[in-house]
Design a protein around this motif. Structure first.
Motif, PDB file in Angstrom:
ATOM      1  N   SER A   1       5.593   2.780   9.372  1.00 45.51           N
ATOM      2  CA  SER A   1       6.054   4.338   9.390  1.00 45.51           C
ATOM      3  C   SER A   1       6.459   4.999   8.272  1.00 45.51           C
ATOM      4  CB  SER A   1       5.460   4.903  11.170  1.00 45.51           C
ATOM      5  OG  SER A   1       5.771   6.200  10.367  1.00 45.51           O
ATOM      6  N   LEU A   2       7.864   4.216   8.701  1.00 53.04           N
ATOM      7  CA  LEU A   2       9.631   5.132   7.938  1.00 53.04           C
ATOM      8  C   LEU A   2       9.429   4.573   6.378  1.00 53.04           C
ATOM      9  CD1 LEU A   2      12.223   3.798  10.139  1.00 53.04           C
ATOM     10  CD2 LEU A   2      11.577   6.247   9.901  1.00 53.04           C
ATOM     11  N   TYR A   3       8.646   3.703   5.921  1.00 53.51           N
ATOM     12  CA  TYR A   3       8.798   2.910   5.119  1.00 53.51           C
ATOM     13  C   TYR A   3       7.342   4.365   4.118  1.00 53.51           C
ATOM     14  CZ  TYR A   3      10.362  -1.603   5.594  1.00 53.51           C
ATOM     15  OH  TYR A   3      11.927  -1.839   6.181  1.00 53.51           O
ATOM     16  N   LEU A   4       6.084   4.786   4.740  1.00 50.73           N
ATOM     17  CA  LEU A   4       5.478   5.406   4.492  1.00 50.73           C
ATOM     18  C   LEU A   4       5.669   7.409   4.161  1.00 50.73           C
ATOM     19  CD1 LEU A   4       2.071   6.037   4.251  1.00 50.73           C
ATOM     20  CD2 LEU A   4       2.054   6.463   6.150  1.00 50.73           C
ATOM     21  N   GLN A   5       6.414   7.695   5.043  1.00 54.84           N
ATOM     22  CA  GLN A   5       7.688   8.652   4.746  1.00 54.84           C
ATOM     23  C   GLN A   5       8.304   8.342   3.332  1.00 54.84           C
ATOM     24  OE1 GLN A   5      10.798   9.109   7.497  1.00 54.84           O
ATOM     25  NE2 GLN A   5      10.785  11.088   7.155  1.00 54.84           N
ATOM     26  N   GLU A   6       8.672   7.221   2.961  1.00 51.59           N
ATOM     27  CA  GLU A   6       9.029   7.688   1.957  1.00 51.59           C
ATOM     28  C   GLU A   6       8.461   8.169   0.172  1.00 51.59           C
ATOM     29  OE1 GLU A   6      12.159   4.035   1.274  1.00 51.59           O
ATOM     30  OE2 GLU A   6      13.264   5.218   3.189  1.00 51.59           O
TER      31      GLU A   6
ATOM     32  N   ALA B   1       0.778  -1.122  -0.181  1.00 53.88           N
ATOM     33  CA  ALA B   1       0.389   0.292  -0.166  1.00 53.88           C
ATOM     34  C   ALA B   1       0.907   1.116  -0.541  1.00 53.88           C
ATOM     35  CB  ALA B   1      -0.910  -0.394   1.521  1.00 53.88           C
ATOM     36  N   THR B   2       1.964   1.129   0.611  1.00 58.23           N
ATOM     37  CA  THR B   2       2.782   2.548   0.989  1.00 58.23           C
ATOM     38  C   THR B   2       3.503   2.612  -0.011  1.00 58.23           C
ATOM     39  OG1 THR B   2       4.919   0.790   1.196  1.00 58.23           O
ATOM     40  CG2 THR B   2       3.078   2.135   3.554  1.00 58.23           C
ATOM     41  N   VAL B   3       3.551   1.234  -0.573  1.00 60.24           N
ATOM     42  CA  VAL B   3       4.926   1.590  -2.504  1.00 60.24           C
ATOM     43  C   VAL B   3       3.734   2.176  -3.171  1.00 60.24           C
ATOM     44  CG1 VAL B   3       5.436   0.416  -3.894  1.00 60.24           C
ATOM     45  CG2 VAL B   3       5.928  -0.353  -1.819  1.00 60.24           C
ATOM     46  N   ILE B   4       2.164   1.405  -3.306  1.00 63.43           N
ATOM     47  CA  ILE B   4       1.004   2.320  -4.045  1.00 63.43           C
ATOM     48  C   ILE B   4       0.914   3.610  -4.014  1.00 63.43           C
ATOM     49  CG2 ILE B   4      -0.650   1.496  -4.967  1.00 63.43           C
ATOM     50  CD1 ILE B   4      -0.659  -0.767  -4.751  1.00 63.43           C
ATOM     51  N   ILE B   5       0.977   4.078  -2.999  1.00 67.47           N
ATOM     52  CA  ILE B   5       0.883   5.326  -2.627  1.00 67.47           C
ATOM     53  C   ILE B   5       1.200   6.034  -3.563  1.00 67.47           C
ATOM     54  CG2 ILE B   5       0.522   7.026  -1.058  1.00 67.47           C
ATOM     55  CD1 ILE B   5      -1.485   5.127   1.101  1.00 67.47           C
ATOM     56  N   GLY B   6       2.951   5.977  -3.088  1.00 68.20           N
ATOM     57  CA  GLY B   6       4.122   6.703  -3.725  1.00 68.20           C
ATOM     58  C   GLY B   6       4.240   6.517  -5.439  1.00 68.20           C
TER      59      GLY B   6
END
Length: 227
Positions: free
Chosen positions: A220-225, A112-117
């Motif tokens: 959370s760190l992955y989300l920050q990126e 999910a974090t990768v797709i959002i980025g």
């Protein structure tokens, strides 16, 4: 008959129904529901303060756009801490020692974090694969290395959580079996083993909470990126 140490991590079943589902849903019933009154009891007030503090610590690395994930990450943290700590009780089962559970939590959230980025900042997400001031001949090799590093992240998340809990439970079982044998033989070393076992249980409780916090903090760190 010699029983394997890893038998304790096998998912128990009842009438061919895996009890891991019950173990995942039970912890939510242990927390009191918020009261609709203006003034609640001390337990609800203490939990509200604790949840607020944890939420602030979780979203601290992320920017404002990542704060909308605070509720989901906080819920995940509370669930993991409860599951990990309940697993140290006798006759209980720890679902997070199963790779199917830990990877099942890690992979969708990481994806999910990768797709959002990729949806919000596609150029910046691709630029993470090539560090700044990289020589041109090294760019293809670094892209491959960074891509592999990116794909290994969910595996590292899930395996770290399951492996640490599995190792702690195995040590507790071996120390408890040895201490029980010494106590049954009326050996003075049994008292020393009981003290060591008590200290290891306290350490395992801290490890259970720390591993849950590390799992959510890395997310959370992955989300920050990516936001």
């Amino acid at each position: 008959m010699i029983v394997s140490l890893f038998d304790q991590f096998a998912s128990p079943t009842l009438l061919a129904i895996p009890l891991v589902i019950l173990a995942l849903l039970l912890p939510w019933d242990l927390f009191p529901a918020p009261s609709s009154q203006w003034q609640g009891n001390r337990l609800v007030a203490l939990l509200s303060w604790l949840f607020k503090t944890l939420a602030q610590q979780i979203v601290l690395p992320a920017n404002v756009k990542g704060h909308k994930w605070a509720l989901m990450l906080l819920s995940l943290l509370i669930l993991l801490i409860t599951l990990n700590m309940m697993g140290t009780l006798p006759y209980t089962f720890t679902p997070t020692t199963q790779l199917s559970v830990s990877l099942g939590l890690a992979f969708p959230l990481w994806l999910a974090t990768v797709i959002i980025g990729m949806r919000l900042y596609p150029l910046r997400s691709i630029a993470h694969l090539v560090p700044e001031s990289t020589p041109a001949p090294l760019i293809p090799a670094l892209i491959i290395i960074e891509t592999i590093s990116l794909l290994v992240r969910p595996l590292a998340l899930g395996v770290r959580l399951a492996a640490n809990l599995t190792a702690g439970h195995m040590i507790l079982q071996m120390i408890a079996s040895t201490t029980l044998g010494l106590l049954c033989s009326i050996s003075p070393a049994g008292l020393l083993g009981a003290v060591i076992l008590y200290l290891l249980v306290c350490l395992e409780l801290m490890v259970a909470a720390i591993q849950a916090y590390v799992f959510v903090l890395l997310l959370s760190l992955y989300l920050q990126e990516n936001v």
